[in-house]
Design a protein around this motif. Sequence first.
Motif, PDB file in Angstrom:
ATOM      1  N   GLY A  25       0.818  -1.215   0.000  1.00 34.77           N
ATOM      2  CA  GLY A  25       0.000   0.000   0.000  1.00 34.77           C
ATOM      3  C   GLY A  25       0.846   1.256   0.000  1.00 34.77           C
ATOM      4  N   LYS A  26       1.899   1.275   0.827  1.00 31.55           N
ATOM      5  CA  LYS A  26       2.799   2.431   0.858  1.00 31.55           C
ATOM      6  C   LYS A  26       3.508   2.629  -0.476  1.00 31.55           C
ATOM      7  CE  LYS A  26       3.875   2.585   5.761  1.00 31.55           C
ATOM      8  NZ  LYS A  26       4.934   2.831   6.720  1.00 31.55           N
ATOM      9  N   MET A  27       3.764   1.509  -1.150  1.00 31.21           N
ATOM     10  CA  MET A  27       4.442   1.568  -2.460  1.00 31.21           C
ATOM     11  C   MET A  27       3.459   1.859  -3.592  1.00 31.21           C
ATOM     12  SD  MET A  27       6.890  -1.782  -2.092  1.00 31.21           S
ATOM     13  CE  MET A  27       7.300  -1.767  -3.837  1.00 31.21           C
ATOM     14  N   GLU A  28       2.171   1.794  -3.271  1.00 30.95           N
ATOM     15  CA  GLU A  28       1.100   1.976  -4.260  1.00 30.95           C
ATOM     16  C   GLU A  28       1.171   0.916  -5.353  1.00 30.95           C
ATOM     17  OE1 GLU A  28       1.334   6.101  -5.465  1.00 30.95           O
ATOM     18  OE2 GLU A  28       0.492   6.765  -3.556  1.00 30.95           O
ATOM     19  N   VAL A  29       1.388  -0.345  -4.913  1.00 33.14           N
ATOM     20  CA  VAL A  29       1.365  -1.493  -5.823  1.00 33.14           C
ATOM     21  C   VAL A  29       0.470  -2.566  -5.215  1.00 33.14           C
ATOM     22  CG1 VAL A  29       3.685  -1.055  -6.726  1.00 33.14           C
ATOM     23  CG2 VAL A  29       3.405  -2.648  -4.829  1.00 33.14           C
ATOM     24  N   LEU A  34       4.064  -7.039  -5.394  1.00 35.60           N
ATOM     25  CA  LEU A  34       5.197  -6.983  -4.464  1.00 35.60           C
ATOM     26  C   LEU A  34       5.759  -8.380  -4.248  1.00 35.60           C
ATOM     27  CD1 LEU A  34       7.071  -5.650  -2.417  1.00 35.60           C
ATOM     28  CD2 LEU A  34       5.213  -5.805  -0.741  1.00 35.60           C
ATOM     29  N   ASN A  35       4.880  -9.338  -4.058  1.00 39.40           N
ATOM     30  CA  ASN A  35       5.314 -10.715  -3.852  1.00 39.40           C
ATOM     31  C   ASN A  35       6.088 -11.232  -5.071  1.00 39.40           C
ATOM     32  OD1 ASN A  35       5.553 -13.065  -2.356  1.00 39.40           O
ATOM     33  ND2 ASN A  35       3.715 -13.950  -3.248  1.00 39.40           N
ATOM     34  N   ARG A  36       5.587 -10.941  -6.263  1.00 38.14           N
ATOM     35  CA  ARG A  36       6.289 -11.362  -7.478  1.00 38.14           C
ATOM     36  C   ARG A  36       7.660 -10.696  -7.581  1.00 38.14           C
ATOM     37  NH1 ARG A  36       1.134 -10.721  -9.653  1.00 38.14           N
ATOM     38  NH2 ARG A  36       1.713  -8.681 -10.509  1.00 38.14           N
ATOM     39  N   ALA A  37       7.733  -9.411  -7.216  1.00 39.05           N
ATOM     40  CA  ALA A  37       9.009  -8.689  -7.277  1.00 39.05           C
ATOM     41  C   ALA A  37      10.028  -9.309  -6.331  1.00 39.05           C
ATOM     42  CB  ALA A  37       8.799  -7.214  -6.943  1.00 39.05           C
ATOM     43  N   LEU A  38       9.569  -9.734  -5.157  1.00 37.90           N
ATOM     44  CA  LEU A  38      10.483 -10.331  -4.181  1.00 37.90           C
ATOM     45  C   LEU A  38      10.835 -11.769  -4.527  1.00 37.90           C
ATOM     46  CD1 LEU A  38       9.008  -8.894  -0.872  1.00 37.90           C
ATOM     47  CD2 LEU A  38      11.108  -8.193  -2.032  1.00 37.90           C
ATOM     48  N   SER A  39      10.051 -12.372  -5.394  1.00 35.25           N
ATOM     49  CA  SER A  39      10.283 -13.764  -5.769  1.00 35.25           C
ATOM     50  C   SER A  39      11.115 -13.925  -7.029  1.00 35.25           C
ATOM     51  CB  SER A  39       8.940 -14.475  -5.987  1.00 35.25           C
ATOM     52  OG  SER A  39       8.201 -14.475  -4.803  1.00 35.25           O
ATOM     53  N   GLY A  40      11.282 -12.856  -7.784  1.00 38.39           N
ATOM     54  CA  GLY A  40      11.993 -12.976  -9.056  1.00 38.39           C
ATOM     55  C   GLY A  40      12.869 -11.780  -9.325  1.00 38.39           C
ATOM     56  N   ASN A  41      12.956 -11.415 -10.575  1.00 38.85           N
ATOM     57  CA  ASN A  41      13.758 -10.264 -10.977  1.00 38.85           C
ATOM     58  C   ASN A  41      13.000  -8.987 -10.670  1.00 38.85           C
ATOM     59  OD1 ASN A  41      15.825 -11.860 -11.956  1.00 38.85           O
ATOM     60  ND2 ASN A  41      14.877 -12.043 -13.964  1.00 38.85           N
ATOM     61  N   CYS A  42      13.505  -8.234  -9.746  1.00 39.24           N
ATOM     62  CA  CYS A  42      12.865  -7.002  -9.301  1.00 39.24           C
ATOM     63  C   CYS A  42      13.482  -5.818 -10.045  1.00 39.24           C
ATOM     64  CB  CYS A  42      13.059  -6.855  -7.797  1.00 39.24           C
ATOM     65  SG  CYS A  42      12.124  -5.522  -7.060  1.00 39.24           S
ATOM     66  N   ARG A  43      12.635  -4.949 -10.534  1.00 35.62           N
ATOM     67  CA  ARG A  43      13.122  -3.769 -11.263  1.00 35.62           C
ATOM     68  C   ARG A  43      13.673  -2.734 -10.293  1.00 35.62           C
ATOM     69  NH1 ARG A  43       8.116  -2.174 -14.954  1.00 35.62           N
ATOM     70  NH2 ARG A  43       8.680  -0.270 -13.887  1.00 35.62           N
ATOM     71  N   LEU A  44      14.589  -1.916 -10.787  1.00 37.85           N
ATOM     72  CA  LEU A  44      15.227  -0.900  -9.961  1.00 37.85           C
ATOM     73  C   LEU A  44      14.201   0.075  -9.386  1.00 37.85           C
ATOM     74  CD1 LEU A  44      17.750   0.395  -8.800  1.00 37.85           C
ATOM     75  CD2 LEU A  44      18.025   1.643 -10.953  1.00 37.85           C
ATOM     76  N   ASP A  45      13.241   0.510 -10.181  1.00 41.06           N
ATOM     77  CA  ASP A  45      12.250   1.461  -9.672  1.00 41.06           C
ATOM     78  C   ASP A  45      11.401   0.837  -8.564  1.00 41.06           C
ATOM     79  OD1 ASP A  45      10.973  -0.156 -11.645  1.00 41.06           O
ATOM     80  OD2 ASP A  45       9.398   1.342 -11.899  1.00 41.06           O
ATOM     81  N   THR A  46      11.148  -0.454  -8.646  1.00 41.50           N
ATOM     82  CA  THR A  46      10.398  -1.144  -7.602  1.00 41.50           C
ATOM     83  C   THR A  46      11.231  -1.231  -6.327  1.00 41.50           C
ATOM     84  OG1 THR A  46       9.210  -2.430  -9.268  1.00 41.50           O
ATOM     85  CG2 THR A  46       9.169  -3.278  -7.009  1.00 41.50           C
TER      86      THR A  46
END
Length: 96
Positions: A25-29, A34-46
């Motif tokens: 929520g704080k990230m507005e995603v 968020l779970n997918r970003a932490l599980s795989g290739n996370c983008r720099l902006d994320t």
Amino acid sequence: MESVLSQNVRRICKERKISMKELAGKMEVDPAALNRALSGNCRLDTMQKMATALGVSLKSLFEPLDDVEGFIRIRGKVYQFNSRNELETILQKDRS
């Protein structure tokens, strides 16, 4: 095996008593994003959004975890800790 990024984000959330849903929520995603970003290739902006939402530097999200973890018994009560910071918190509360 969980990445250092994922471990650090989850640890920081736990220390600050923020759920992953609240972080999203704080990230507005979406929490699933968020779970997918932490599980795989996370983008720099994320990653930058994560750091900003947690109030930490981007660099701190990639620092190796403490190699300190275990249990400690103080006056008959058993505490579990997973970092030096958690251990210090437990010891400080005991001094109060």
